[in-house]
Design a protein around this motif. Sequence first.
Motif, PDB file in Angstrom:
ATOM      1  N   HIS A  52       0.819  -1.220   0.000  1.00 17.97           N
ATOM      2  CA  HIS A  52       0.000   0.000   0.000  1.00 17.97           C
ATOM      3  C   HIS A  52       0.849   1.265   0.000  1.00 17.97           C
ATOM      4  O   HIS A  52       0.520   2.237  -0.697  1.00 17.97           O
ATOM      5  CB  HIS A  52      -0.923  -0.006   1.224  1.00 17.97           C
ATOM      6  CG  HIS A  52      -1.904   1.118   1.233  1.00 17.97           C
ATOM      7  ND1 HIS A  52      -3.024   1.149   0.419  1.00 17.97           N
ATOM      8  CD2 HIS A  52      -1.930   2.284   1.950  1.00 17.97           C
ATOM      9  CE1 HIS A  52      -3.701   2.260   0.634  1.00 17.97           C
ATOM     10  NE2 HIS A  52      -3.059   2.971   1.563  1.00 17.97           N
ATOM     11  N   PHE A  53       1.967   1.259   0.777  1.00 19.57           N
ATOM     12  CA  PHE A  53       2.718   2.500   0.956  1.00 19.57           C
ATOM     13  C   PHE A  53       4.051   2.532   0.203  1.00 19.57           C
ATOM     14  O   PHE A  53       4.644   3.601   0.073  1.00 19.57           O
ATOM     15  CB  PHE A  53       3.002   2.725   2.456  1.00 19.57           C
ATOM     16  CG  PHE A  53       1.773   3.003   3.263  1.00 19.57           C
ATOM     17  CD1 PHE A  53       1.151   4.239   3.193  1.00 19.57           C
ATOM     18  CD2 PHE A  53       1.227   2.036   4.090  1.00 19.57           C
ATOM     19  CE1 PHE A  53       0.018   4.520   3.946  1.00 19.57           C
ATOM     20  CE2 PHE A  53       0.095   2.295   4.843  1.00 19.57           C
ATOM     21  CZ  PHE A  53      -0.525   3.536   4.775  1.00 19.57           C
ATOM     22  N   ARG A  65      -2.285  -3.616 -12.722  1.00 21.79           N
ATOM     23  CA  ARG A  65      -3.705  -3.897 -12.984  1.00 21.79           C
ATOM     24  C   ARG A  65      -4.629  -3.165 -12.019  1.00 21.79           C
ATOM     25  O   ARG A  65      -5.829  -3.092 -12.258  1.00 21.79           O
ATOM     26  CB  ARG A  65      -3.973  -5.395 -12.890  1.00 21.79           C
ATOM     27  CG  ARG A  65      -3.207  -6.224 -13.902  1.00 21.79           C
ATOM     28  CD  ARG A  65      -3.763  -6.075 -15.293  1.00 21.79           C
ATOM     29  NE  ARG A  65      -5.049  -6.734 -15.450  1.00 21.79           N
ATOM     30  CZ  ARG A  65      -5.719  -6.813 -16.585  1.00 21.79           C
ATOM     31  NH1 ARG A  65      -5.224  -6.232 -17.674  1.00 21.79           N
ATOM     32  NH2 ARG A  65      -6.878  -7.429 -16.656  1.00 21.79           N
ATOM     33  N   GLY A  66      -4.074  -2.666 -10.932  1.00 22.69           N
ATOM     34  CA  GLY A  66      -4.906  -1.932  -9.991  1.00 22.69           C
ATOM     35  C   GLY A  66      -4.584  -2.287  -8.561  1.00 22.69           C
ATOM     36  O   GLY A  66      -3.872  -3.258  -8.266  1.00 22.69           O
ATOM     37  N   SER A  67      -5.124  -1.508  -7.646  1.00 20.42           N
ATOM     38  CA  SER A  67      -4.838  -1.683  -6.226  1.00 20.42           C
ATOM     39  C   SER A  67      -5.322  -3.033  -5.708  1.00 20.42           C
ATOM     40  O   SER A  67      -4.665  -3.660  -4.880  1.00 20.42           O
ATOM     41  CB  SER A  67      -5.473  -0.546  -5.432  1.00 20.42           C
ATOM     42  OG  SER A  67      -5.286  -0.729  -4.054  1.00 20.42           O
ATOM     43  N   VAL A  68      -6.475  -3.487  -6.177  1.00 18.76           N
ATOM     44  CA  VAL A  68      -7.027  -4.754  -5.690  1.00 18.76           C
ATOM     45  C   VAL A  68      -6.098  -5.906  -6.040  1.00 18.76           C
ATOM     46  O   VAL A  68      -5.809  -6.775  -5.206  1.00 18.76           O
ATOM     47  CB  VAL A  68      -8.435  -4.985  -6.287  1.00 18.76           C
ATOM     48  CG1 VAL A  68      -8.946  -6.364  -5.891  1.00 18.76           C
ATOM     49  CG2 VAL A  68      -9.389  -3.903  -5.808  1.00 18.76           C
ATOM     50  N   ALA A  78      -4.051  -8.308  -3.526  1.00 21.44           N
ATOM     51  CA  ALA A  78      -4.401  -9.730  -3.569  1.00 21.44           C
ATOM     52  C   ALA A  78      -3.182 -10.621  -3.776  1.00 21.44           C
ATOM     53  O   ALA A  78      -3.236 -11.827  -3.491  1.00 21.44           O
ATOM     54  CB  ALA A  78      -5.431  -9.981  -4.677  1.00 21.44           C
ATOM     55  N   LEU A  79      -2.102 -10.043  -4.272  1.00 22.41           N
ATOM     56  CA  LEU A  79      -0.884 -10.828  -4.493  1.00 22.41           C
ATOM     57  C   LEU A  79      -0.095 -11.073  -3.214  1.00 22.41           C
ATOM     58  O   LEU A  79       0.818 -11.905  -3.208  1.00 22.41           O
ATOM     59  CB  LEU A  79       0.014 -10.115  -5.505  1.00 22.41           C
ATOM     60  CG  LEU A  79      -0.454 -10.127  -6.959  1.00 22.41           C
ATOM     61  CD1 LEU A  79       0.457  -9.240  -7.805  1.00 22.41           C
ATOM     62  CD2 LEU A  79      -0.475 -11.539  -7.512  1.00 22.41           C
ATOM     63  N   VAL A  80      -0.415 -10.388  -2.136  1.00 22.26           N
ATOM     64  CA  VAL A  80       0.346 -10.543  -0.892  1.00 22.26           C
ATOM     65  C   VAL A  80       0.335 -11.984  -0.388  1.00 22.26           C
ATOM     66  O   VAL A  80       1.393 -12.527  -0.013  1.00 22.26           O
ATOM     67  CB  VAL A  80      -0.163  -9.560   0.177  1.00 22.26           C
ATOM     68  CG1 VAL A  80       0.480  -9.856   1.526  1.00 22.26           C
ATOM     69  CG2 VAL A  80       0.125  -8.128  -0.241  1.00 22.26           C
TER      70      VAL A  80
END
Length: 669
Positions: free
Chosen positions: A467-468, A494-497, A501-503
């Motif tokens: 996120h940061f 592809r975007g924030s989601v 989601a890859l975490v």
Amino acid sequence: MEFLSEALDLVLGQKFLLIASSGVLAVALGNFSQLYKRDQLSINAIVKFGIFNSVLVVFASIWLNYVNVSVPSPYLELIRGKKDEFFHIPQTQVYCQGRYSQWDDKITTPPGLYLAAIAWSRLVGKTDCSAQTLRQFNVVAILLTSLFAAFSQFTAKGAQSSLLRSNFALHSGLNIALFPVLFFFSGLFYTDVLSTCVVLVAYSNHSARVSTKTGPPGFLNDLYTIALGVCALCMRQTNVFWVVVYMGGLEAVAALKDLNQEPADAPFTVTHSKFQLFPPRYTKGHVYDPTVGGAELHFFPWRFTLGEVYDPPVGDAWPGDLALCVLSLVCAACWNLFALLRRIYPHIITLCLFAAFVAWNEGVVLGDKSNHVATLHAAQMLYIWPLFAFFSTPLFIPQVVRCLSAACRFLTKSSQPSASSWLRESDGHFEKNQFALKVFNAVFSNGPLLSTLLVAACLMVGLLIVHFNTIVHPFTLADNRHYMFYIFRYSILRGSVVRHALVPVYVFCGWLCWSALYDSKSSKPAIATPTIIISSATRPSFSILNGGASQSPPTSTVIILLLTTTLSLMTAPLVEPRYFILPWVFWRLLVPAWSMDDLFGTDQIATDKPSSIWLVRVGNRYDVRLALESIWFLLINVMTMYIFLTRPFYWKAEDGTLLDGGNVQRFMW
């Protein structure tokens, strides 16, 4: 400057090179003869190694020949920061003509590759320094990489003379050289291959230093260690993390453990200052008294200062064991500072020389400083694990077997034995008034609880980093010739989601890489974890069960590897597979061998009784994962080589005008 040019001409002269190469060959033969005398290297092993590397040289030569035919001129990779053949080859040719004072300020790395390539070309009688000749040097470098990777495996602690481990070391050296991101550049004049090779030379020397049984290394070897460290820095500046932090850290741990080899006879004194640099001496009369309140808090640090550090195999270590390992090393280091500095001073000198270079250069990189500014990029420590997992997929067979076995046990049994505690007394109890110690022991002995908390913490930290601290370097988006461009395009961008989601994928891949270091004979998490035993019998004693028979690397080694990898990657804003080469190589060197006995539950190796199953007999001599790893690497290499050679394209503007001067573009790492 004229004096420097004359000195370089002398060093790069053919007669001097013949003498120097003869000395290097003599040292190499001496090292292998020592392995042969210690029964770690047999005639059969030497023959196998020759066959393996003959195949490697043939494959690399074929690749080089196709590159020379398809790309006869230096390949241009301008956008990526002036680290390509278009700058390396002309600069080497300038040096080849004796003009050592002339330097292209667009080049970011030191001239170690150029000098080594000139030396090799003159040694073999090729004075033209053409692109084809210079590229051929990397074929020699990839061969040496395989050799020193195997040598490091042989000299590492625990590499005994069993047929399985001997074959494992030889084949691992071959596979490390075939690592796709590394092998690809053996056909081009890039710094990656020689840089990796020189670091492995330094590591093989380090392995010999810490595995010797004749005491601390001598002064000549200290000088040799400094020289190898400087050579590694002349190839690439970031090698400082590996020759100083990683190897220096490992030698520091070895030095602390050596303190406990020969107990002294001097009497123990209870009164000592917390700033005392010399630890109290060991005597058999000093006992642990469980009736004294807080005795553990005094007894354990005291034993740590004597070199009895807590360093279990990583395959037997719960998360809490990592903290205790670090604590024991800190205690031992603080109380033995002078002895520690005496052992690691070659690495300290190498670091000081690097610091002097940075001060003189006013930065780490030589040129193009504006595009290579150090940046905190914690996301690098997330991206590295999927890359490891992708390339090392065949090595994860034991994890699959363990997961299936654990699932079967879960379905057939309602409960599992709990992990044993860290601190045990031989009579089975603790003092009732030691409430805090009992709580500490209960919490940190609960391996499953700590593992769950650790996974949750990793997920939380990963989400915060994404996120940061997600950084997308302009080079990544501007250059569609590199595979990382497409990886970012279809995942991170592809975007924030999708990024968040890859975490879990990062964490899962990290667990795969961590668990690949477990000893294949143990079912981690272990039911019997490493313990500290406190005996309250008539003759009290103290011991740490560090699992010496395990083939898992020590916990301290893995911690130092993580620290070094973090330091080397987190300051780089650009995500590039080449930055992950050395972290992967050193992780790969720690992966233990695996046999078919571990799959079928037999014990052929221990009992020396041949199995009636042919597959088990073969699998106990050769780690079958290595054959699969070789095939996997060959497939990736052939695919990337084919795309590079047969799928060229041109950059065009919207109106069809050719960009970049009409230069041919090719896909590469």
